[in-house]
Design a protein around this motif. Sequence first.
Motif, short mmCIF file in Angstrom:
data_model
loop_
_atom_site.label_atom_id
_atom_site.label_comp_id
_atom_site.label_asym_id
_atom_site.label_seq_id
_atom_site.Cartn_x
_atom_site.Cartn_y
_atom_site.Cartn_z
N UNK A 56 0.82 -1.22 0.00
CA UNK A 56 0.00 0.00 0.00
C UNK A 56 0.85 1.27 0.00
N UNK A 57 2.13 1.14 0.37
CA UNK A 57 3.05 2.27 0.39
C UNK A 57 3.99 2.28 -0.81
N UNK A 58 3.86 1.28 -1.69
CA UNK A 58 4.76 1.20 -2.84
C UNK A 58 6.17 0.86 -2.43
N UNK A 59 6.32 0.06 -1.36
CA UNK A 59 7.64 -0.24 -0.80
C UNK A 59 8.05 -1.71 -0.93
N UNK A 60 7.37 -2.47 -1.79
CA UNK A 60 7.78 -3.86 -2.03
C UNK A 60 9.12 -3.85 -2.77
N UNK A 61 10.18 -4.43 -2.18
CA UNK A 61 11.48 -4.41 -2.85
C UNK A 61 11.48 -5.26 -4.11
N UNK A 62 11.87 -4.67 -5.22
CA UNK A 62 11.86 -5.41 -6.49
C UNK A 62 13.20 -5.28 -7.18
N UNK A 63 13.93 -6.41 -7.45
CA UNK A 63 13.66 -7.74 -6.90
C UNK A 63 13.96 -7.78 -5.41
N UNK A 80 -1.39 1.23 -8.12
CA UNK A 80 -0.66 -0.04 -8.00
C UNK A 80 0.71 0.00 -8.65
N UNK A 81 0.79 0.54 -9.85
CA UNK A 81 2.04 0.46 -10.60
C UNK A 81 2.58 1.85 -10.95
N UNK A 82 2.54 2.76 -9.98
CA UNK A 82 3.08 4.10 -10.20
C UNK A 82 4.60 4.06 -10.30
N UNK A 83 5.16 5.07 -10.95
CA UNK A 83 6.62 5.22 -10.97
C UNK A 83 7.08 5.68 -9.60
N UNK A 84 8.36 5.51 -9.31
CA UNK A 84 8.90 5.93 -8.02
C UNK A 84 8.72 7.44 -7.81
N UNK A 85 8.82 8.21 -8.89
CA UNK A 85 8.64 9.66 -8.81
C UNK A 85 7.21 10.00 -8.35
N UNK A 86 6.21 9.31 -8.90
CA UNK A 86 4.82 9.55 -8.52
C UNK A 86 4.53 9.04 -7.11
N UNK A 87 5.18 7.92 -6.73
CA UNK A 87 4.99 7.39 -5.38
C UNK A 87 5.47 8.39 -4.34
#
Length: 337
Positions: A56-63, A80-87
């Motif tokens: 929910x915070x866009x903090x899932x480490x990938x990979x 769900x799939x925002x860019x890091x800049x938008x997050x």
Amino acid sequence: MRKEPILRINDLRVSFQTGKKFLPAVDGVSFELKDGEILGIVGESGSGKSVTSLAMMGLIPSPPGKIEQGDIIFNSRNITHLSEKDWRKIRGNQISMIFQEPMTSLNPLFSIGNQLMEGIRLHTNLSKAEAKVRSIELLKLVGIPRAEGILKEHPHQLSGGMRQRVMIAMAMACNPRVLIADEPTTALDVTIQAQILALMKDLNQKTNTSIILITHDLGVVAEICQRVIVMYAGQIVEQGEVRTILKNPQHPYTKGLLKSVPVLSEKKDRLYSIPGTVPAPGAVKQGCKFAARCAEAFEKCHHESPEIYSSEQDGHEVRCFLHTLKGGIDKHVGATT
């Protein structure tokens, strides 16, 4: 007319790569958070609570992690799939999070004032002097005495309860619409726990901030939450109004959690505990994920996975085959996918 929820999670699945396989840590989670509501998420360690909050915070480490399916809808927008800049525009500004251990979340090299002001200036157009005034206001809001003096101190100079209050102040700096609190009282003694919970309830009432409280303590949920979600092995097994679930739990896992809570008026030689442990992600290939630990499991439980069954009366939902027996127990009828 039904008001649109501030946050909606639809069929969320988060997996982590181990070798060549992706194993699901969160498996098909769906729920809503209403505007101004305090929602509790409970379950043992390994049940998927924290991974859900990180998504929910866009903090899932990938990979190694990735969101394989599902949607996170915030304020009617799919994030769900925002860019890091938008997050970065949303994270800390509209959705904030309080992490479990404030000592590891605060930088030991910088003063409290420096860390508070950095977050404020990052998300607002305030000057350094204005950010300092706002920092003092926030520290007073969370009940910290001599706020101006605290600005000059470093994290190691504060008690655990004071550090947690600073974390809450930082999370509230930009008046977020949603506050996610991941086990905010775990490392604190009982007296300070009660103060932090009272503070969060007060902030909710004063600012109308919606709160998701992640915990393993049903006593905490009973204290301040309106609704509760019970998670097990990456799935929601029961959700509904707090009073309904605490008074009349339907899932064997929820019953086990409640039975594990010590009762002061009863004398027991040994506290109850649910046998076994939460299975590792991907370990259960078929059947109900709780079947191996469930005293009420029957043959079907070991071969088929139950859907969520919903009550027609109060929206109480439970994932258990017991509610297909005898025409539906406690008015839980029909499966909703």
